[in-house]
Design a protein around this motif. Structure first.
Motif, PDB file in Angstrom:
ATOM      1  N   ASP A   1       0.797  -1.227   0.000  1.00  0.00           N
ATOM      2  CA  ASP A   1       0.000   0.000   0.000  1.00  0.00           C
ATOM      3  C   ASP A   1       0.831   1.279   0.000  1.00  0.00           C
ATOM      4  N   LYS A   2       1.953   1.279   0.700  1.00  0.00           N
ATOM      5  CA  LYS A   2       2.687   2.525   0.924  1.00  0.00           C
ATOM      6  C   LYS A   2       3.954   2.692   0.089  1.00  0.00           C
ATOM      7  N   THR A   3       4.355   1.671  -0.638  1.00  0.00           N
ATOM      8  CA  THR A   3       5.562   1.779  -1.455  1.00  0.00           C
ATOM      9  C   THR A   3       5.223   1.443  -2.901  1.00  0.00           C
ATOM     10  N   LYS A   4       6.177   1.624  -3.762  1.00  0.00           N
ATOM     11  CA  LYS A   4       6.001   1.276  -5.164  1.00  0.00           C
ATOM     12  C   LYS A   4       6.612  -0.093  -5.479  1.00  0.00           C
ATOM     13  N   LEU A   5       6.911  -0.859  -4.430  1.00  0.00           N
ATOM     14  CA  LEU A   5       7.469  -2.192  -4.628  1.00  0.00           C
ATOM     15  C   LEU A   5       6.418  -3.106  -5.255  1.00  0.00           C
ATOM     16  N   THR A   6       6.854  -3.916  -6.198  1.00  0.00           N
ATOM     17  CA  THR A   6       5.940  -4.893  -6.795  1.00  0.00           C
ATOM     18  C   THR A   6       5.811  -6.078  -5.843  1.00  0.00           C
ATOM     19  N   PRO A   7       4.711  -6.828  -5.954  1.00  0.00           N
ATOM     20  CA  PRO A   7       4.575  -8.009  -5.096  1.00  0.00           C
ATOM     21  C   PRO A   7       5.745  -8.984  -5.243  1.00  0.00           C
ATOM     22  N   ALA A   8       6.278  -9.122  -6.441  1.00  0.00           N
ATOM     23  CA  ALA A   8       7.414 -10.025  -6.642  1.00  0.00           C
ATOM     24  C   ALA A   8       8.636  -9.561  -5.843  1.00  0.00           C
ATOM     25  N   ARG A   9       8.880  -8.286  -5.813  1.00  0.00           N
ATOM     26  CA  ARG A   9      10.020  -7.767  -5.046  1.00  0.00           C
ATOM     27  C   ARG A   9       9.805  -7.927  -3.547  1.00  0.00           C
ATOM     28  N   ILE A  10       8.567  -7.787  -3.113  1.00  0.00           N
ATOM     29  CA  ILE A  10       8.261  -7.985  -1.697  1.00  0.00           C
ATOM     30  C   ILE A  10       8.480  -9.448  -1.325  1.00  0.00           C
ATOM     31  N   LEU A  11       8.055 -10.364  -2.187  1.00  0.00           N
ATOM     32  CA  LEU A  11       8.259 -11.789  -1.920  1.00  0.00           C
ATOM     33  C   LEU A  11       9.744 -12.119  -1.837  1.00  0.00           C
ATOM     34  N   VAL A  12      10.515 -11.564  -2.755  1.00  0.00           N
ATOM     35  CA  VAL A  12      11.965 -11.794  -2.727  1.00  0.00           C
ATOM     36  C   VAL A  12      12.565 -11.196  -1.460  1.00  0.00           C
ATOM     37  N   ALA A  13      12.104 -10.028  -1.072  1.00  0.00           N
ATOM     38  CA  ALA A  13      12.603  -9.397   0.152  1.00  0.00           C
ATOM     39  C   ALA A  13      12.290 -10.256   1.377  1.00  0.00           C
ATOM     40  N   TYR A  14      11.124 -10.876   1.405  1.00  0.00           N
ATOM     41  CA  TYR A  14      10.769 -11.759   2.515  1.00  0.00           C
ATOM     42  C   TYR A  14      11.710 -12.964   2.568  1.00  0.00           C
ATOM     43  N   VAL A  15      11.964 -13.592   1.425  1.00  0.00           N
ATOM     44  CA  VAL A  15      12.848 -14.760   1.407  1.00  0.00           C
ATOM     45  C   VAL A  15      14.257 -14.352   1.828  1.00  0.00           C
ATOM     46  N   VAL A  16      14.756 -13.243   1.283  1.00  0.00           N
ATOM     47  CA  VAL A  16      16.104 -12.783   1.619  1.00  0.00           C
ATOM     48  C   VAL A  16      16.194 -12.411   3.102  1.00  0.00           C
ATOM     49  N   SER A  17      15.157 -11.777   3.631  1.00  0.00           N
ATOM     50  CA  SER A  17      15.194 -11.424   5.052  1.00  0.00           C
ATOM     51  C   SER A  17      15.194 -12.684   5.917  1.00  0.00           C
ATOM     52  N   GLY A  18      14.489 -13.726   5.492  1.00  0.00           N
ATOM     53  CA  GLY A  18      14.535 -14.994   6.218  1.00  0.00           C
ATOM     54  C   GLY A  18      15.921 -15.610   6.200  1.00  0.00           C
ATOM     55  N   VAL A  19      16.598 -15.510   5.040  1.00  0.00           N
ATOM     56  CA  VAL A  19      17.967 -16.023   4.931  1.00  0.00           C
ATOM     57  C   VAL A  19      18.893 -15.241   5.857  1.00  0.00           C
ATOM     58  N   VAL A  20      18.809 -13.924   5.806  1.00  0.00           N
ATOM     59  CA  VAL A  20      19.701 -13.078   6.615  1.00  0.00           C
ATOM     60  C   VAL A  20      19.439 -13.290   8.108  1.00  0.00           C
ATOM     61  N   LEU A  21      18.180 -13.277   8.500  1.00  0.00           N
ATOM     62  CA  LEU A  21      17.859 -13.474   9.921  1.00  0.00           C
ATOM     63  C   LEU A  21      18.235 -14.874  10.389  1.00  0.00           C
ATOM     64  N   GLY A  22      18.108 -15.856   9.508  1.00  0.00           N
ATOM     65  CA  GLY A  22      18.536 -17.208   9.855  1.00  0.00           C
ATOM     66  C   GLY A  22      20.043 -17.307   9.969  1.00  0.00           C
TER      67      GLY A  22
END
Length: 118
Positions: free
Chosen positions: A22-43
């Motif tokens: 809602d608040k950014t111009k990120l596409t859903p695909a980029r958000i999904l990739v960001a979620y996976v990458v954040s899981g990798v980094v936090l792990g």
């Protein structure tokens, strides 16, 4: 209590995703990739494991959980096989989920007749 913890953490991930949509111009695909990458980094830095143990499916089922699973698999494979484990560990640890997604995708495509967008 397990269900409440899973609901709260999973819901928080959904809220963050919805805010990003809602608040950014990120596409859903980029958000999904960001979620996976954040899981990798936090792990990789050891933050996600306690969250996954506390929240259960609320942390392991979303895409961040997939990223955590990849990082965990790579870490274990590198400890066992050396540098080659960095290439094989993530896929090996996530093989069950990847196989289920492909299999169920084929089953659903056979049951329902997929149509191209257009």
């Amino acid at each position: 209590m397990e269900y409440l913890k899973a609901f709260l953490v999973g819901g928080l991930f959904c809220i963050i995703g919805q805010i990003l949509i809602d608040k950014t111009k990120l596409t859903p695909a980029r958000i999904l990739v960001a979620y996976v990458v954040s899981g990798v980094v936090l792990g990789a830095i050891g933050v996600y494991k306690p969250l996954a143990e506390w929240a259960g499916a609320g942390a392991t089922v979303p895409l961040t959980g997939f990223g955590y699973l990849l990082a965990k698999g790579v870490k274990e494979a590198v400890a066992e096989k050396g540098l080659l484990g960095a290439l094989t560990g993530g896929v090996t640890s996530a093989a069950g989920g990847i196989t289920a997604a492909i299999f169920l995708g084929v089953v659903v495509a056979l049951i329902f007749k997929p149509k191209p967008k257009g």
